[in-house]
Design a protein around this motif. Structure first.
Motif, mmCIF file in Angstrom:
data_model
loop_
_atom_site.group_PDB
_atom_site.id
_atom_site.type_symbol
_atom_site.label_atom_id
_atom_site.label_comp_id
_atom_site.label_asym_id
_atom_site.label_seq_id
_atom_site.Cartn_x
_atom_site.Cartn_y
_atom_site.Cartn_z
ATOM 1 N N ALA A 334 0.803 -1.229 -0.047
ATOM 2 C CA ALA A 334 0.046 -0.087 0.125
ATOM 3 C C ALA A 334 0.770 1.259 -0.095
ATOM 4 C CB ALA A 334 -0.754 0.143 1.206
ATOM 5 N N LEU A 335 2.138 1.346 0.789
ATOM 6 C CA LEU A 335 2.665 2.541 0.953
ATOM 7 C C LEU A 335 3.494 2.583 -0.333
ATOM 8 C CD1 LEU A 335 3.795 4.520 2.755
ATOM 9 C CD2 LEU A 335 5.616 3.072 3.463
ATOM 10 N N LYS A 336 3.976 1.593 -0.977
ATOM 11 C CA LYS A 336 4.422 1.526 -2.311
ATOM 12 C C LYS A 336 3.945 2.345 -3.312
ATOM 13 C CE LYS A 336 7.156 -1.144 -5.512
ATOM 14 N NZ LYS A 336 7.863 -2.627 -5.631
ATOM 15 N N LEU A 337 2.524 1.757 -3.344
ATOM 16 C CA LEU A 337 1.389 2.158 -4.283
ATOM 17 C C LEU A 337 0.958 3.636 -4.193
ATOM 18 C CD1 LEU A 337 -0.698 -0.776 -4.585
ATOM 19 C CD2 LEU A 337 0.689 -0.062 -6.234
ATOM 20 N N GLY A 338 0.558 3.988 -2.809
ATOM 21 C CA GLY A 338 0.112 5.353 -2.774
ATOM 22 C C GLY A 338 -1.366 5.174 -2.692
ATOM 23 N N ILE A 339 -1.845 6.115 -2.048
ATOM 24 C CA ILE A 339 -3.387 6.261 -2.086
ATOM 25 C C ILE A 339 -3.951 6.544 -3.230
ATOM 26 C CG2 ILE A 339 -3.682 8.652 -1.264
ATOM 27 C CD1 ILE A 339 -5.844 5.610 -0.305
ATOM 28 N N ASP A 340 -3.542 7.443 -4.219
ATOM 29 C CA ASP A 340 -4.100 7.875 -5.784
ATOM 30 C C ASP A 340 -4.395 6.612 -6.348
ATOM 31 O OD1 ASP A 340 -3.933 10.312 -4.638
ATOM 32 O OD2 ASP A 340 -2.499 10.855 -5.684
ATOM 33 N N LYS A 341 -3.283 5.741 -6.469
ATOM 34 C CA LYS A 341 -3.350 4.517 -7.149
ATOM 35 C C LYS A 341 -4.336 3.466 -6.716
ATOM 36 C CE LYS A 341 1.339 4.931 -9.383
ATOM 37 N NZ LYS A 341 2.661 4.062 -9.356
ATOM 38 N N ASP A 368 -9.693 8.919 0.024
ATOM 39 C CA ASP A 368 -8.506 9.670 -0.606
ATOM 40 C C ASP A 368 -8.172 10.758 0.185
ATOM 41 O OD1 ASP A 368 -10.401 11.447 -1.684
ATOM 42 O OD2 ASP A 368 -10.268 10.735 -3.730
ATOM 43 N N LYS A 369 -7.045 11.530 -0.636
ATOM 44 C CA LYS A 369 -6.741 12.819 -0.036
ATOM 45 C C LYS A 369 -7.610 13.835 0.018
ATOM 46 C CE LYS A 369 -2.225 12.058 -1.755
ATOM 47 N NZ LYS A 369 -1.123 12.304 -2.711
ATOM 48 N N HIS A 370 -8.412 14.033 -1.189
ATOM 49 C CA HIS A 370 -9.456 15.205 -1.185
ATOM 50 C C HIS A 370 -10.616 14.791 -0.109
ATOM 51 C CE1 HIS A 370 -11.993 18.173 -2.969
ATOM 52 N NE2 HIS A 370 -12.954 17.307 -2.669
ATOM 53 N N TRP A 371 -11.185 13.695 0.155
ATOM 54 C CA TRP A 371 -12.005 13.701 1.122
ATOM 55 C C TRP A 371 -11.486 13.853 2.528
ATOM 56 C CZ3 TRP A 371 -11.887 10.363 5.464
ATOM 57 C CH2 TRP A 371 -12.947 10.189 6.161
ATOM 58 N N LYS A 372 -10.237 13.516 2.929
ATOM 59 C CA LYS A 372 -9.858 13.671 4.267
ATOM 60 C C LYS A 372 -9.595 15.466 4.363
ATOM 61 C CE LYS A 372 -6.672 12.769 7.687
ATOM 62 N NZ LYS A 372 -5.088 12.384 8.087
ATOM 63 N N GLU A 373 -8.906 16.074 3.369
ATOM 64 C CA GLU A 373 -9.005 17.451 3.366
ATOM 65 C C GLU A 373 -10.218 18.132 3.519
ATOM 66 O OE1 GLU A 373 -6.875 18.412 -0.027
ATOM 67 O OE2 GLU A 373 -4.963 17.552 0.841
ATOM 68 N N THR A 374 -11.374 17.475 3.055
ATOM 69 C CA THR A 374 -12.677 18.378 2.902
ATOM 70 C C THR A 374 -13.180 18.055 4.321
ATOM 71 O OG1 THR A 374 -12.871 18.037 0.557
ATOM 72 C CG2 THR A 374 -15.073 18.430 1.926
ATOM 73 N N LYS A 375 -13.066 16.781 4.855
ATOM 74 C CA LYS A 375 -14.035 16.337 5.947
ATOM 75 C C LYS A 375 -13.343 16.689 7.272
ATOM 76 C CE LYS A 375 -16.673 13.327 8.060
ATOM 77 N NZ LYS A 375 -18.010 13.420 8.077
ATOM 78 N N PHE A 376 -11.884 16.948 7.373
ATOM 79 C CA PHE A 376 -11.241 17.028 8.649
ATOM 80 C C PHE A 376 -10.235 18.231 8.385
ATOM 81 C CE2 PHE A 376 -11.944 12.349 8.769
ATOM 82 C CZ PHE A 376 -12.873 12.367 9.774
ATOM 83 N N ASN A 377 -10.246 18.975 7.201
ATOM 84 C CA ASN A 377 -9.237 19.924 7.056
ATOM 85 C C ASN A 377 -7.932 19.340 7.362
ATOM 86 O OD1 ASN A 377 -8.552 22.538 6.152
ATOM 87 N ND2 ASN A 377 -8.832 23.281 8.201
#
Length: 538
Positions: A334-341, A368-377
């Protein structure tokens, strides 16, 4: 003098009254008779009977009966009714304005001309509340299949003209527009299977959900959410209803389609596919010593993540990682792939989207990144990716969504819309096109979960459960940590026969422990039921 005036006035009034009555009853009889009759007639709507809901075998799941009753009229001859109604019925009739009667009473009372009306009562077999649902007091579908297909099931209104005598009895009934009964429908549910699963889960008495699906057609053969409501809604009194609403185990929740849960290790095939799509070799190995250490670029240890087997699995490749559910392997991948992939592959599978089943369902969450930034800033951290690799963190899926993902694997990418109403045409939910080698690799890992033995470092996590099973099952256990001192959710999801799939099964028990100890043995019971009955019918 005063006496004569009084007599004259009364005589005059009497004469006027006499003339009025003579005019009304003799000269203008026909006009006034029509008026009087109009006061003693009414048009009444008549509801057609609601359609019956059957299972796939023709067994009734929900059906209506018409219960006769009479409505009180103050002109009724109570002494006449006393010959046919008991004292309790008479008291009910007078106090509440109406009373139910038996079929025997119906025949006798109807002969006397009393107005008989009918109330429609909906009946249900147990163990289908979360599928079939219920109707409201007006017999309109309010939940489940009853609501989804209300327009099909609901009877059409008719009307009749009723002529009533001054005593309140029926002089004549004239049917103006005949009512139409609603349509009967057949569901895909196999009620003997539904009943078996429900009774077995009741013995365990642990909240959870079980779904059985035909992988080729998308037909749902069983859908069980526990705890259930076994008693028809219309028979539940206020006290019982209050108990249901306040029950902390929430029996009203359909856990199969509306409950959201961390999938735990059951998500690992998705991570494996993500790796294969990004050129991760099946022969690439890691040495699992039971712990994964996340370090900074300078070599500083930032976090440590344990495997479920603290002694480690040793040398592990992708297929073995699926077989033994090696956390360390999937932390690394998972770390090698990254969340985007990973997210892009989850999107291909529509893993967190509603499936389109014909009862209410909840949409899942694959973050994903966008969700977390929107949800939790907050930014997305590498640690979020690491735990996503084993189905922990922010991922939330319904059992049906997770099952849909495994049906996709079983069918090499083509997955039908899961459904409960019997249909002639199969609708396609998704068609994921990968190289056959990818599907075969993942399937091999899932097959080894149930078929490869050996020591604890090497054997499949469900091998002990399925080792003597006659049919090869491809599947995956899951143990999803929930924190707060509670036991993890227990998962098993799989399909069989592995090389020519027919049935897909998912079992989830809330806070029940490991998937191999709780969910997998229950899944085996279901597969046994399915294939033993299949053998008898062949």
């Amino acid at each position: 003098m005063r006496y004569k005036i009084t007599v004259t006035i009364f005589a005059l009034m009497f004469a006027i009254l006499f003339l009025f009555l003579f005019k009304m009853q003799v000269l203008e009889y026909s006009n006034y008779r029509a008026f009087i009759d109009s006061l003693m007639q009414k048009t009444r709507l008549v509801q057609g009977t609601r359609g019956t809901i059957y299972d796939r075998n023709g067994l009734k799941l929900a059906w209506s009966i018409k219960v006769p009753y009479i409505t009180y009229n103050r002109n009724f001859d109570i002494s006449e009714l006393e010959r046919y109604l008991d004292s309790n019925q008479l008291n009910t009739l007078i106090s509440s304005g109406k009373v139910e009667i038996s079929k025997v009473q119906l025949r006798e009372i109807e002969k006397l001309g009393y107005d008989i009306q009918f109330k429609e009562i909906r009946n249900y077999v147990p163990y289908v509340f979360h599928i079939v649902g219920y109707v409201n007091s007006n017999n309109v579908g309010s939940y489940g299949i009853e609501k989804t297909y209300d327009q099909l099931l609901r009877g059409k209104l008719g009307s009749e003209l009723i002529l009533i005598s001054p005593s309140g009895k029926i002089r004549q009934k004239i049917l103006k527009v005949p009512p139409e009964n609603g349509n009967d429908i057949n569901l895909t549910i196999d009620y003997p299977l539904q009943k078996y699963i429900s009774e077995e889960i009741k013995k365990i008495d642990n909240p959870g959900a079980v779904i059985v699906e035909d992988v080729k057609t998308g037909e749902i053969l069983a859908l069980v959410s526990y705890p259930d409501i076994e008693k028809p809604i219309n028979l539940i009194d206020t006290y019982e209803w209050r108990k249901i609403i306040n029950n902390p185990e929430n029996p009203l929740l359909n856990r199969a389609t509306m409950g959201l849960y961390s999938p735990g290790s059951a998500i690992k095939p998705l991570i494996a596919i993500s790796g294969l799509l990004n050129n991760e070799s099946t022969t690439t190995t890691i040495n699992c010593n039971g712990q994964f250490t996340y370090t900074s670029s300078s070599g500083k240890i930032l976090a440590t993540y344990n495997d479920w087997l603290l002694s480690g699995h040793g040398k592990t490749d992708l297929i073995k990682a699926l077989r033994v559910s090696c956390n360390v392997y999937f932390y690394n991948l998972a770390l090698k792939l990254g969340i985007d992939k990973i997210k892009s592959v989850a999107t291909l599978f529509k893993i967190d989207k509603k499936t389109g089943i014909d009862i209410p369902e909840t949409e899942g969450l694959f973050p994903d990144k966008h969700w977390k930034e929107t949800k939790f800033n907050e930014p997305w951290y590498p640690g979020d990716t690491i735990i996503t690799g084993i189905g922990q963190g922010y991922i939330l899926l319904t059992p049906l969504e997770l099952l849909n993902f495994y049906v996709t694997i079983a069918n090499d990418g083509k997955v039908p819309v899961p459904h409960l109403l019997k249909k002639d045409k199969i609708e396609i939910f998704n068609n994921v096109k990968f190289k056959k080698e990818i599907w075969d690799t993942v399937k091999q890992g899932l097959i080894e979960v149930t078929t490869v033995g050996g020591n604890i470092q090497n054997r499949g996590t469900a091998y002990q459960v399925f080792k003597d099973f006659k049919v090869t099952v491809a599947g995956k256990t899951g143990t999803a940590e929930v924190g707060k001192g509670k036991l993890p959710h227990s998962w098993f999801v799989g399909f069989a026969p592995a090389h020519n799939p027919k049935y897909a099964v998912i079992v989830m028990f809330e806070n029940a422990g490991s998937g191999s100890e709780k969910a997998a043995p229950f899944a085996r019971k279901i597969f046994e039921f399915l294939f033993q009955r299949r053998e008898k019918n062949e």
